[in-house]
Design an enzyme around this catalytic site. Sequence first.
Site, PDB file in Angstrom:
ATOM      1  N   ARG A 199       0.841  -1.213   0.000  1.00 52.35           N
ATOM      2  CA  ARG A 199       0.000   0.000   0.000  1.00 52.35           C
ATOM      3  C   ARG A 199       0.872   1.258   0.000  1.00 52.35           C
ATOM      4  O   ARG A 199       0.580   2.235   0.684  1.00 52.35           O
ATOM      5  CB  ARG A 199      -0.922   0.044   1.213  1.00 52.35           C
ATOM      6  CG  ARG A 199      -1.960  -1.040   1.263  1.00 52.35           C
ATOM      7  CD  ARG A 199      -2.921  -0.924   0.084  1.00 52.35           C
ATOM      8  NE  ARG A 199      -4.127  -1.711   0.300  1.00 52.35           N
ATOM      9  CZ  ARG A 199      -4.258  -3.005   0.035  1.00 52.35           C
ATOM     10  NH1 ARG A 199      -3.237  -3.662  -0.498  1.00 52.35           N
ATOM     11  NH2 ARG A 199      -5.373  -3.633   0.267  1.00 52.35           N
ATOM     12  N   SER A 223     -10.623  -0.696   3.201  1.00 53.76           N
ATOM     13  CA  SER A 223      -9.862  -0.816   4.452  1.00 53.76           C
ATOM     14  C   SER A 223      -9.488   0.570   4.948  1.00 53.76           C
ATOM     15  O   SER A 223      -8.862   1.331   4.213  1.00 53.76           O
ATOM     16  CB  SER A 223      -8.571  -1.589   4.208  1.00 53.76           C
ATOM     17  OG  SER A 223      -8.831  -2.839   3.640  1.00 53.76           O
ATOM     18  N   GLU A 237      -4.947   3.737   6.364  1.00 54.55           N
ATOM     19  CA  GLU A 237      -4.509   3.516   4.993  1.00 54.55           C
ATOM     20  C   GLU A 237      -5.024   4.671   4.132  1.00 54.55           C
ATOM     21  O   GLU A 237      -4.416   5.034   3.136  1.00 54.55           O
ATOM     22  CB  GLU A 237      -5.109   2.194   4.519  1.00 54.55           C
ATOM     23  CG  GLU A 237      -4.612   1.746   3.179  1.00 54.55           C
ATOM     24  CD  GLU A 237      -5.638   0.909   2.452  1.00 54.55           C
ATOM     25  OE1 GLU A 237      -6.520   1.506   1.812  1.00 54.55           O
ATOM     26  OE2 GLU A 237      -5.529  -0.320   2.488  1.00 54.55           O
TER      27      GLU A 237
HETATM   28  N1  EPU Z   1     -10.562 -10.766  10.153  1.00 54.56           N
HETATM   29  C1  EPU Z   1     -11.262 -10.816  11.341  1.00 54.56           C
HETATM   30  N2  EPU Z   1     -12.256  -9.906  11.542  1.00 54.56           N
HETATM   31  C2  EPU Z   1     -12.593  -8.980  10.633  1.00 54.56           C
HETATM   32  C3  EPU Z   1     -11.869  -8.904   9.408  1.00 54.56           C
HETATM   33  C4  EPU Z   1     -10.850  -9.820   9.188  1.00 54.56           C
HETATM   34  O1  EPU Z   1     -10.993 -11.650  12.207  1.00 54.56           O
HETATM   35  O2  EPU Z   1     -13.518  -8.209  10.898  1.00 54.56           O
HETATM   36  C5  EPU Z   1      -9.531 -11.776   9.880  1.00 54.56           C
HETATM   37  C6  EPU Z   1     -10.029 -12.752   8.811  1.00 54.56           C
HETATM   38  O3  EPU Z   1     -10.747 -13.814   9.357  1.00 54.56           O
HETATM   39  C7  EPU Z   1      -8.742 -13.241   8.195  1.00 54.56           C
HETATM   40  C8  EPU Z   1      -7.829 -12.046   8.321  1.00 54.56           C
HETATM   41  O4  EPU Z   1      -8.401 -11.189   9.313  1.00 54.56           O
HETATM   42  O5  EPU Z   1      -8.174 -14.286   8.944  1.00 54.56           O
HETATM   43  C9  EPU Z   1      -7.655 -11.299   6.984  1.00 54.56           C
HETATM   44  O6  EPU Z   1      -8.938 -10.874   6.520  1.00 54.56           O
HETATM   45  P1  EPU Z   1      -9.206 -10.596   4.953  1.00 54.56           P
HETATM   46  O7  EPU Z   1      -8.793 -11.781   4.148  1.00 54.56           O
HETATM   47  O8  EPU Z   1     -10.592 -10.108   4.835  1.00 54.56           O
HETATM   48  O9  EPU Z   1      -8.167  -9.484   4.553  1.00 54.56           O
HETATM   49  P2  EPU Z   1      -7.689  -8.147   5.288  1.00 54.56           P
HETATM   50  O10 EPU Z   1      -6.287  -8.335   5.735  1.00 54.56           O
HETATM   51  O11 EPU Z   1      -8.684  -7.754   6.309  1.00 54.56           O
HETATM   52  C10 EPU Z   1      -6.680  -7.135   3.060  1.00 54.56           C
HETATM   53  C11 EPU Z   1      -6.748  -5.836   2.321  1.00 54.56           C
HETATM   54  C12 EPU Z   1      -8.071  -5.707   1.574  1.00 54.56           C
HETATM   55  C13 EPU Z   1      -8.158  -6.880   0.600  1.00 54.56           C
HETATM   56  C14 EPU Z   1      -8.064  -8.186   1.402  1.00 54.56           C
HETATM   57  C15 EPU Z   1      -8.037  -9.404   0.519  1.00 54.56           C
HETATM   58  C16 EPU Z   1      -5.370  -4.284   3.601  1.00 54.56           C
HETATM   59  C17 EPU Z   1      -5.335  -3.090   4.487  1.00 54.56           C
HETATM   60  N3  EPU Z   1      -6.578  -4.717   3.251  1.00 54.56           N
HETATM   61  O12 EPU Z   1      -7.715  -7.104   4.067  1.00 54.56           O
HETATM   62  O13 EPU Z   1      -8.037  -4.502   0.815  1.00 54.56           O
HETATM   63  O14 EPU Z   1      -9.377  -6.845  -0.117  1.00 54.56           O
HETATM   64  O15 EPU Z   1      -6.834  -8.217   2.167  1.00 54.56           O
HETATM   65  O16 EPU Z   1      -6.799  -9.467  -0.135  1.00 54.56           O
HETATM   66  O17 EPU Z   1      -4.307  -4.793   3.255  1.00 54.56           O
HETATM   67  C18 EPU Z   1      -8.706  -2.244   0.700  1.00 54.56           C
HETATM   68  O18 EPU Z   1      -7.516  -1.946   0.686  1.00 54.56           O
HETATM   69  O19 EPU Z   1      -9.607  -1.358   0.646  1.00 54.56           O
HETATM   70  C19 EPU Z   1      -9.093  -3.633   0.843  1.00 54.56           C
HETATM   71  C20 EPU Z   1     -10.368  -4.002   0.996  1.00 54.56           C
END
Ligand code: EPU
Length: 339
Positions: free
Chosen positions: A164, A239, A335
């Site tokens: 990012r 995010s 972010e």
């Molecule tokens: N999780 C929770 N609770 C929540 C959300 C997530 O426990 O409310 C846990 C999930 O269960 C999982 C882990 O956190 O084990 C990761 O969750 P997820 O796969 O949804 O990905 P993220 O790390 O929350 C990142 C990006 C997203 C992108 C997703 C998928 C960042 C800041 N965000 O989210 O990007 O869509 O991975 O690759 O890196 C964005 O930038 O706007 C965005 C949506």
Amino acid sequence: MLVLENASLKEYNTFGIAAKARFFASISTVDDLLSLLRDDRFTAPFIIGGGSNMLLTENVDKLVIHINNKGIEVVDDNFSDSEILLKVAAGENWHEFVLYCVRNNFGGVENLSLIPGNVGTSPIQNIGAYGVELKDTFFECTAIHRKTFKEKIFSLEECNFGYRDSVFKNDLKDEYIITSVTFRLTKKDHILQTDYGAIGDTLKEKNITTPTLKEISQAVIEIRQSKLPDPNKIGNSGSFFKNPIISQEAFTALRKLHKDIPYYPIGNDLIKVPAGWLIEQSGFKGKRYGDAGVHDKQALVLVNYGNATGDEIWDVAMKVKNGVKDKFGIAIEPEVNVI
Ligand code: EPU
């Protein structure tokens, strides 16, 4: 070109914040952009693309330029034998561009389906999702210097992409305006990225073993729609926080207390921890304060249920940040750009 006064920006930011611009102009050509930059009635304009990565906490007391140039041009139809180079105008909507690629069987951006925002802003924070980042298909971009009005072409190396992150958020912050991005996409032998848990699971559920670009794009669309709010219905900016990166040592201590913590090792000594998990464990998931709140399906996303101001969203962000700091001792950082 029409320059409006005291224009509402509500339609131009996905949080749906009703901040006002002192002056506002939407440009559809680079020449229009240059003439506004050269116009000495306006100083240091504020640039807006898809408005999907910003939180407006006050009115913008200057000229806001909305980048709205359109067009997709084939630069080289036979690059490295099996690839195509496409030059895409900054004002093109990101998801429309992804769908265009999927329709034409150009591979590389299908995992980035349904990310809000425009093509021109995608390199600034090196957008990413489901194991793929913009930098993986980025070839070069053109940008105009805000003061010298000179055009420069930035290569992949010059953009210095990170998680990012890019040169446009650091050394060259607010120096250049990106006017087009050229992508390097596969025409055959696509390199599919289906390892990311949720994609693999969704394809398996549909009994798809050798997915097409379209099937991957569709799977990503379904995953995103199931947990990310549609900005056309509930204001949000994806995010809100970045996933924090902590030392192996800090992570080992944390894992002793929280055995089920999800994590992604980065290199040898660093661990990325999902901020969404930290926020949920700190008790904020689904919390609502007036019209501002934390989304109930993905705690990393802050939402505007209607008429929240930027300050109200920011207050929630600070509550969340402090709550996570108190519980885990980890500082999470936004972010989105806070203005
Ligand atoms: N999780 C929770 N609770 C929540 C959300 C997530 O426990 O409310 C846990 C999930 O269960 C999982 C882990 O956190 O084990 C990761 O969750 P997820 O796969 O949804 O990905 P993220 O790390 O929350 C990142 C990006 C997203 C992108 C997703 C998928 C960042 C800041 N965000 O989210 O990007 O869509 O991975 O690759 O890196 C964005 O930038 O706007 C965005 C949506």
